[in-house]
Scaffold this active site. Structure first.
Site, PDB file in Angstrom:
ATOM      1  N   LYS A  53       0.839  -1.203   0.000  1.00  0.00           N
ATOM      2  CA  LYS A  53       0.000   0.000   0.000  1.00  0.00           C
ATOM      3  C   LYS A  53       0.877   1.258   0.000  1.00  0.00           C
ATOM      4  O   LYS A  53       0.635   2.200  -0.751  1.00  0.00           O
ATOM      5  CB  LYS A  53      -0.939  -0.007   1.208  1.00  0.00           C
ATOM      6  CG  LYS A  53      -2.045  -1.045   1.055  1.00  0.00           C
ATOM      7  CD  LYS A  53      -2.793  -1.342   2.359  1.00  0.00           C
ATOM      8  CE  LYS A  53      -3.750  -2.505   2.157  1.00  0.00           C
ATOM      9  NZ  LYS A  53      -4.398  -2.957   3.388  1.00  0.00           N
ATOM     10  N   GLN A  97      -4.419  -1.287   9.669  1.00  0.00           N
ATOM     11  CA  GLN A  97      -4.366  -2.638   9.107  1.00  0.00           C
ATOM     12  C   GLN A  97      -4.969  -3.652  10.076  1.00  0.00           C
ATOM     13  O   GLN A  97      -4.608  -3.690  11.257  1.00  0.00           O
ATOM     14  CB  GLN A  97      -2.903  -3.005   8.784  1.00  0.00           C
ATOM     15  CG  GLN A  97      -2.739  -4.334   8.084  1.00  0.00           C
ATOM     16  CD  GLN A  97      -3.348  -4.367   6.685  1.00  0.00           C
ATOM     17  OE1 GLN A  97      -3.245  -3.423   5.921  1.00  0.00           O
ATOM     18  NE2 GLN A  97      -4.012  -5.461   6.362  1.00  0.00           N
ATOM     19  N   ASP A 120     -10.723   3.120   3.708  1.00  0.00           N
ATOM     20  CA  ASP A 120     -10.953   1.674   3.626  1.00  0.00           C
ATOM     21  C   ASP A 120     -12.449   1.379   3.496  1.00  0.00           C
ATOM     22  O   ASP A 120     -12.838   0.279   3.117  1.00  0.00           O
ATOM     23  CB  ASP A 120     -10.445   1.008   4.919  1.00  0.00           C
ATOM     24  CG  ASP A 120      -9.329   0.010   4.650  1.00  0.00           C
ATOM     25  OD1 ASP A 120      -9.094  -0.313   3.470  1.00  0.00           O
ATOM     26  OD2 ASP A 120      -8.705  -0.436   5.625  1.00  0.00           O
TER      27      ASP A 120
END
Ligand code: NAP
Length: 283
Positions: A53, A97, A120
């Site tokens: 990412k 995460q 997200d």
């Protein structure tokens, strides 16, 4: 029939070029889009994902920060970091995460992210925005699947879509996105009595289970579009999806490979959401 391939790598490259262009425009105005990635603990898969990412951000000209913490970080300390990132004007997107260590309540942490920075798309406000068709960030994996579907040129209106899997971050938002495009949607899960009876009716099948060979050729209507979100390993340790690609591609009209289908789209949609967040902040 041999299915046409939905090439996630090629589509991701196109979309990332657009992200780079928009990012350069924002940077020229003194507000480069910024993504903060927070990693807690040493989970090896998570380390690989966050690395990808951050690299993708750098490649597209986004500003990115990777904050790494030991597995003993307290929930309170993590919430403090999220609050600081919420207040940081250089940061437009925040990604914590998952999974988090067991002593940290992931839902509480996600809820602490400002919805306008929830790139997200995991916050309940983002889920609610999708449900009600109002502006918000879409969960990256199903959003990437929608882009793959769009790339086929097929109009989803009136098509029967069968989504296998009902997780909060993948299956459910996938079903809602298909619904928003006027598909007729069936959601299957582990308690579905006869999966094959449903998939055989489908013009579009999306598999998001995490189990190899969940979809085999005898379960697919000729010409159907088959999207494979699953990420599994076969006996040889090779990455494979939920769909038996070798046989299903002989029946389907379109199919995503694994690897090279949905995977590259997930990180790409994170970049798209981050640039979008920065553009909204600059507007
Ligand atoms: P998850 O939370 O474990 O959900 C799996 C879903 O599959 C559940 O809803 C479960 O039903 C359903 N299921 C399990 N066995 C089934 C069966 N035999 N028949 C029908 N449905 C069944 O997983 P997830 O987070 O949604 O992820 C799904 C897969 O996608 C995983 O392989 C994951 O690694 C992959 N993934 C890939 C990407 C990517 O970028 N390519 C991103 C995210 C996830 P119940 O709800 O009844 O338990």
């Amino acid at each position: 029939m041999t299915a046409k391939i939905m090439d996630g790598n090629a589509l991701a490259a196109q979309l990332r070029a657009d992200v780079a262009r928009r990012s350069a425009q924002l940077s020229a105005r003194g507000t480069p889009p910024g993504l903060a990635v927070v990693l807690v603990g040493e989970d090896p898969a998570s380390q690989v994902y966050v690395g990808k990412k951050v690299q993708a951000c750098q490649d597209a000209g986004l500003y990115s920060v990777l904050e790494r913490y030991g597995a003993d970080l307290s929930e309170e300390a993590l919430l403090e970091r999220v609050a600081a990132l919420n207040a940081d004007p250089r940061i437009h997107g925040i990604l914590v995460q998952l999974p988090l260590p067991k002593h940290i309540d992931a839902q509480k942490v996600i809820a602490a992210i400002a919805p306008e920075k929830d790139v997200d798309g995991f916050h309940v406000a983002s889920a609610g925005a999708l449900l009600t068709g109002t502006p918000g960030f879409w969960s990256c994996t199903p959003y990437g699947c929608m882009k793959l579907l769009e790339s086929t040129g097929i109009d989803l209106r009136g098509k029967h879509a069968v989504v296998i899997g009902r997780s909060n971050n993948v299956g459910k938002p996938m079903a809602l996105m298909l619904l928003q495009k006027n598909a007729t949607v069936t959601i299957c899960h582990s308690a579905t009595a006869d999966l094959k009876a449903h998939t055989l009716q489908a013009d579009v099948i999306v598999a998001a289970v995490g189990r190899r060979n969940t979809v085999t050729a005898d379960m697919v209507k000729p010409g159907a579009v088959v999207i494979d979100i699953g990420m599994n390993r076969n006996e040889a340790g090779k990455l494979c999806g939920d769909v038996d690609f070798a046989t299903v591609k002989e029946v389907a009209g379109w199919i995503t490979p694994v690897p090279g289908g949905v995977g590259p789209m997930t990180v790409t949609m994170l970049l798209v959401n981050t640039v979008e967040a920065a553009e909204r902040a600059a507007a």
